[in-house]
Scaffold this active site. Structure first.
Site, PDB file in Angstrom:
ATOM      1  N   SER A 259      13.052  -6.298 -20.024  1.00  0.00           N
ATOM      2  CA  SER A 259      12.402  -6.279 -18.664  1.00  0.00           C
ATOM      3  C   SER A 259      12.555  -4.687 -18.137  1.00  0.00           C
ATOM      4  O   SER A 259      12.385  -4.383 -17.190  1.00  0.00           O
ATOM      5  CB  SER A 259      13.660  -6.961 -17.798  1.00  0.00           C
ATOM      6  OG  SER A 259      14.827  -6.785 -17.907  1.00  0.00           O
TER       7      SER A 259
ATOM      8  N   ASN B 279      25.262 -10.588 -16.118  1.00  0.00           N
ATOM      9  CA  ASN B 279      24.754 -11.579 -15.027  1.00  0.00           C
ATOM     10  C   ASN B 279      25.401 -11.023 -13.834  1.00  0.00           C
ATOM     11  O   ASN B 279      24.385 -11.082 -12.681  1.00  0.00           O
ATOM     12  CB  ASN B 279      25.479 -13.099 -15.531  1.00  0.00           C
ATOM     13  CG  ASN B 279      24.722 -13.438 -16.774  1.00  0.00           C
ATOM     14  OD1 ASN B 279      23.789 -12.921 -17.311  1.00  0.00           O
ATOM     15  ND2 ASN B 279      25.091 -14.788 -17.333  1.00  0.00           N
TER      16      ASN B 279
ATOM     17  N   THR C   7      -8.368 -17.300  24.400  1.00  0.00           N
ATOM     18  CA  THR C   7      -7.862 -18.633  23.711  1.00  0.00           C
ATOM     19  C   THR C   7      -8.963 -19.076  22.883  1.00  0.00           C
ATOM     20  O   THR C   7     -10.145 -19.053  23.396  1.00  0.00           O
ATOM     21  CB  THR C   7      -7.415 -19.662  24.552  1.00  0.00           C
ATOM     22  OG1 THR C   7      -8.231 -20.232  25.421  1.00  0.00           O
ATOM     23  CG2 THR C   7      -6.075 -19.035  25.407  1.00  0.00           C
ATOM     24  N   HIS C   8      -8.963 -19.762  21.670  1.00  0.00           N
ATOM     25  CA  HIS C   8      -9.974 -20.169  20.996  1.00  0.00           C
ATOM     26  C   HIS C   8     -11.190 -19.059  20.676  1.00  0.00           C
ATOM     27  O   HIS C   8     -12.297 -19.424  20.392  1.00  0.00           O
ATOM     28  CB  HIS C   8     -10.884 -21.441  21.525  1.00  0.00           C
ATOM     29  CG  HIS C   8      -9.745 -22.405  22.157  1.00  0.00           C
ATOM     30  ND1 HIS C   8      -9.438 -23.401  21.436  1.00  0.00           N
ATOM     31  CD2 HIS C   8      -9.086 -22.603  23.145  1.00  0.00           C
ATOM     32  CE1 HIS C   8      -8.568 -24.240  21.924  1.00  0.00           C
ATOM     33  NE2 HIS C   8      -8.352 -23.643  23.030  1.00  0.00           N
TER      34      HIS C   8
ATOM     35  N   SER D   3     -19.554   3.771   3.583  1.00  0.00           N
ATOM     36  CA  SER D   3     -20.247   2.882   2.542  1.00  0.00           C
ATOM     37  C   SER D   3     -20.974   3.815   1.648  1.00  0.00           C
ATOM     38  O   SER D   3     -21.417   4.654   1.844  1.00  0.00           O
ATOM     39  CB  SER D   3     -21.377   1.973   3.197  1.00  0.00           C
ATOM     40  OG  SER D   3     -22.402   1.603   2.320  1.00  0.00           O
TER      41      SER D   3
ATOM     42  N   LYS E 175     -22.131   3.538   8.015  1.00  0.00           N
ATOM     43  CA  LYS E 175     -21.002   2.672   8.199  1.00  0.00           C
ATOM     44  C   LYS E 175     -19.823   3.277   8.340  1.00  0.00           C
ATOM     45  O   LYS E 175     -19.627   4.445   7.683  1.00  0.00           O
ATOM     46  CB  LYS E 175     -21.010   1.638   6.587  1.00  0.00           C
ATOM     47  CG  LYS E 175     -21.967   0.591   6.644  1.00  0.00           C
ATOM     48  CD  LYS E 175     -21.915  -0.328   7.569  1.00  0.00           C
ATOM     49  CE  LYS E 175     -20.860  -1.367   7.540  1.00  0.00           C
ATOM     50  NZ  LYS E 175     -20.819  -2.070   6.276  1.00  0.00           N
TER      51      LYS E 175
ATOM     52  N   GLU F 256      -8.192  -4.132   6.854  1.00  0.00           N
ATOM     53  CA  GLU F 256      -8.667  -5.378   5.629  1.00  0.00           C
ATOM     54  C   GLU F 256      -8.005  -5.441   4.634  1.00  0.00           C
ATOM     55  O   GLU F 256      -7.703  -6.750   4.346  1.00  0.00           O
ATOM     56  CB  GLU F 256     -10.232  -4.832   5.324  1.00  0.00           C
ATOM     57  CG  GLU F 256     -11.185  -5.029   6.443  1.00  0.00           C
ATOM     58  CD  GLU F 256     -12.681  -4.708   5.776  1.00  0.00           C
ATOM     59  OE1 GLU F 256     -13.459  -5.542   5.760  1.00  0.00           O
ATOM     60  OE2 GLU F 256     -13.004  -3.337   5.762  1.00  0.00           O
TER      61      GLU F 256
ATOM     62  N   GLN G 271      15.159 -13.542 -14.483  1.00  0.00           N
ATOM     63  CA  GLN G 271      14.672 -12.137 -14.663  1.00  0.00           C
ATOM     64  C   GLN G 271      13.271 -12.157 -14.019  1.00  0.00           C
ATOM     65  O   GLN G 271      12.870 -10.902 -13.667  1.00  0.00           O
ATOM     66  CB  GLN G 271      14.712 -11.961 -16.325  1.00  0.00           C
ATOM     67  CG  GLN G 271      13.909 -10.441 -16.517  1.00  0.00           C
ATOM     68  CD  GLN G 271      14.324 -10.211 -18.023  1.00  0.00           C
ATOM     69  OE1 GLN G 271      15.280  -9.847 -18.336  1.00  0.00           O
ATOM     70  NE2 GLN G 271      13.094 -10.252 -18.837  1.00  0.00           N
TER      71      GLN G 271
ATOM     72  N   LYS H  12      12.312 -10.155 -10.266  1.00  0.00           N
ATOM     73  CA  LYS H  12      12.390  -8.822  -9.980  1.00  0.00           C
ATOM     74  C   LYS H  12      10.766  -8.417  -9.493  1.00  0.00           C
ATOM     75  O   LYS H  12      10.643  -7.643  -8.422  1.00  0.00           O
ATOM     76  CB  LYS H  12      12.858  -7.850 -11.075  1.00  0.00           C
ATOM     77  CG  LYS H  12      14.559  -8.069 -10.986  1.00  0.00           C
ATOM     78  CD  LYS H  12      15.142  -7.530 -12.259  1.00  0.00           C
ATOM     79  CE  LYS H  12      16.443  -7.827 -12.604  1.00  0.00           C
ATOM     80  NZ  LYS H  12      16.304  -9.416 -12.899  1.00  0.00           N
TER      81      LYS H  12
HETATM   82  N1  ARG Z   1      17.451  -8.499 -17.559  1.00  0.00           N
HETATM   83  C1  ARG Z   1      18.380  -9.490 -17.174  1.00  0.00           C
HETATM   84  C2  ARG Z   1      17.765 -10.056 -15.772  1.00  0.00           C
HETATM   85  O1  ARG Z   1      17.159  -9.203 -15.391  1.00  0.00           O
HETATM   86  C3  ARG Z   1      20.006  -9.147 -16.965  1.00  0.00           C
HETATM   87  C4  ARG Z   1      20.757 -10.187 -17.145  1.00  0.00           C
HETATM   88  C5  ARG Z   1      20.446 -10.887 -18.568  1.00  0.00           C
HETATM   89  N2  ARG Z   1      21.879 -11.594 -18.845  1.00  0.00           N
HETATM   90  C6  ARG Z   1      21.575 -12.453 -19.923  1.00  0.00           C
HETATM   91  N3  ARG Z   1      22.892 -13.320 -20.144  1.00  0.00           N
HETATM   92  N4  ARG Z   1      20.842 -12.199 -20.923  1.00  0.00           N
HETATM   93  O2  ARG Z   1      18.210 -11.078 -15.247  1.00  0.00           O
END
Ligand code: ARG
Length: 471
Positions: free
Chosen positions: A23, A110, A155-156, A277, A283, A290, A322, A325
């Site tokens: 990651s 964790n 409205t509408h 454009s 334009k 948009e 993971q 993110k």
């Molecule tokens: N890169 C992992 C995540 O974003 C970190 C935690 C990993 N923990 C594990 N037990 N493999 O979730």
């Protein structure tokens, strides 16, 4: 160097597995927060006598050097070290030697990754409140310049009743005000410390979680270690709030796009916020609204993705998490882009007051008021509605508007009409007659602006305080 978790393994990780599970490509975004969390953790390990003071000093010095290198963008992160946590730990060990290996005492990735996310997101939330505040300020300023600008209210998407353009803009100030409240409220659920939960069950070391919380300016610690490492509600909540904010921006975008068209010509966006454009020389396209409208889709998508990722996960941590993110980073980036442009785009927008006025003069949006006039003369509202309906139909057939009718023409529909109706039908009168709290009459809109300005100053106080707290 081998993997930090390599002891149990006899084979090298397959290259594709390494790439698939890593990651670091995206979680390097959390680098500073990861060091920040580690500094607090190791300080606590020293205070609790879990690590000797000179080890703690060496690790802290090393972490400070790592932080400087992060800020200079001077670390080459490696996929082989999987994620930001192990990349930083490796970099530390390279710097300070094997004592660096003591940092991870009483901690797991964790609870570490969860802590990083809490630290990262709370800063973004404060920044977003600040950006929404800037947008509200731009809207309030435009409203103040348009306290006498009358525009059809719809409205509408059919002309309904005339309103002040200021009143229309202030509706968005209210919407963004709720967005601000939601973000502010979510802060208390983001500002909770997971660290100390270990992998899932806590740790055998005599750690002090409340001390770490104090160091990192968290208000509370998670009550339950399983929940601490598997909770992503705070991210979901942010993604939902972001979806609502984008929906608001998208509605405003839609109006700006309509209002910029030749059919409306109500506003003109500044050249700096439009594009042209490649084929049609005439334009001037409202690309920014948009794209904001378009990008709202990916923000909703990120919310639905994470809800789906989480829905069947058994407690506690699973690698699926993971996946929390990229959507979060993408939502933050997308919304920053939109809000950054929106405030100056609103501030520089030209309002075509004359065109708005002409639109009001050529419509039947004063029809309700003339019905109300008959009600004032004692006619039941239902009957008045019917009478004015017929009058409007007559106007349409005659290609006239209500103000064009002579008193004799009016009297064909009801003998209760008298020449006072001409005053009643004037757009200013129609607007100012709606003098209820929250209505469009000028004094009401002025009051609303006053209240909004008071809220704006409260928000700036909040932002200043929370910027400091979330550092
Ligand atoms: N890169 C992992 C995540 O974003 C970190 C935690 C990993 N923990 C594990 N037990 N493999 O979730």
């Amino acid at each position: 160097m081998s993997k930090l978790w390599g002891g149990r393994f006899t084979k090298k990780t397959d290259q594709l597995v390494e790439e698939y599970t890593a990651s670091i490509m995206f979680d390097k975004e959390l680098a500073e927060e990861d060091v920040q969390g580690s500094l607090a953790h190791v300080t606590m390990l020293g205070k609790q006598g879990i690590l000797p003071a000179d080890d703690v000093e060496k690790i802290k010095d090393g972490l400070h050097r790592v932080l400087q290198r992060i800020k200079r963008d001077d670390i080459e992160f490696s996929i082989g070290d999987e994620d930001i946590h192990m990349n930083i730990e490796k970099t530390l060990i390279d710097d300070v030697g094997s004592v660096g290996g003591k940092l991870h005492t009483g901690r797991s990735r964790n609870d570490q990754v969860a802590t990083d996310m809490h630290l990262w997101l709370r800063k973004r939330v404060v920044e977003f409140v600040d950006m929404l505040h800037k947008l509200q300020t731009a809207l309030v300023e435009q409203a103040k310049g348009n306290l006498d600008t009358i525009v059809p209210g719809y409205t509408h998407l059919q002309r309904a009743q005339p309103i002040l353009f200021a009143h229309h803009l202030m509706a968005y100030v209210s919407m963004f005000g709720r967005d601000i409240e939601r973000l502010q409220d979510s802060y208390k659920r983001i500002n909770v410390l997971p660290l100390g939960a270990g992998a899932l069950a806590g740790t055998t070391f005599p750690i002090d979680r409340h001390f770490v919380a104090g160091q990192l300016k968290f208000d509370r610690v998670y009550e339950n270690s399983l929940d601490a490492v598997s909770d992503r509600d705070f991210i979901l909540e942010f993604l939902s709030h972001a979806s609502i904010i984008m929906m608001h921006l998208s509605r405003l975008s839609e109006e700006l796009i309509l209002w910029s068209s030749t059919e409306f010509r109500f506003v003109e966006l500044d050249d700096a916020f439009c594009t042209g454009s490649s084929i049609m020389p005439q334009k001037k396209n409202p690309d920014v609204p948009e794209l904001v409208r378009g990008k709202t889709g990916r923000v909703y998508g990120n919310l639905v993705s994470l809800l789906t990722v989480l829905k069947s996960l058994p407690l506690a941590y699973n690698k699926d998490m993971q996946e929390d993110k990229e959507g979060m980073f993408d939502t933050v980036k997308t919304m920053q882009g939109a809000l950054q442009l929106f405030a100056p785009m609103i501030a520089t927008m030209k309002v075509n007051k004359e065109q708005m006025r002409q639109a009001v003069n050529k419509d039947f949006s004063n029809a309700t008021d003339i019905a109300d006039f008959l009600v004032g003369k004692g006619m039941p509202f239902r009957q008045a509605h019917e009478v004015i309906g017929k009058t409007v139909l007559y106007c349409i057939e005659q290609n006239k508007y209500l103000l064009d009718l002579t008193l004799d023409e009016f009297k064909q529909f009801s003998t209760l009409f008298d020449d006072r109706i001409y005053a009643v039908l004037q757009p200013e009168q129609v607007v100012n007659a709606r003098n209820v709290y929250g209505g469009t009459a000028k004094p009401q809109v002025e009051d609303a602006i006053g209240r909004a300005e008071a809220a704006l100053s409260e928000t700036s106080v909040w932002v200043a305080e929370y910027l400091e707290r979330s550092r």
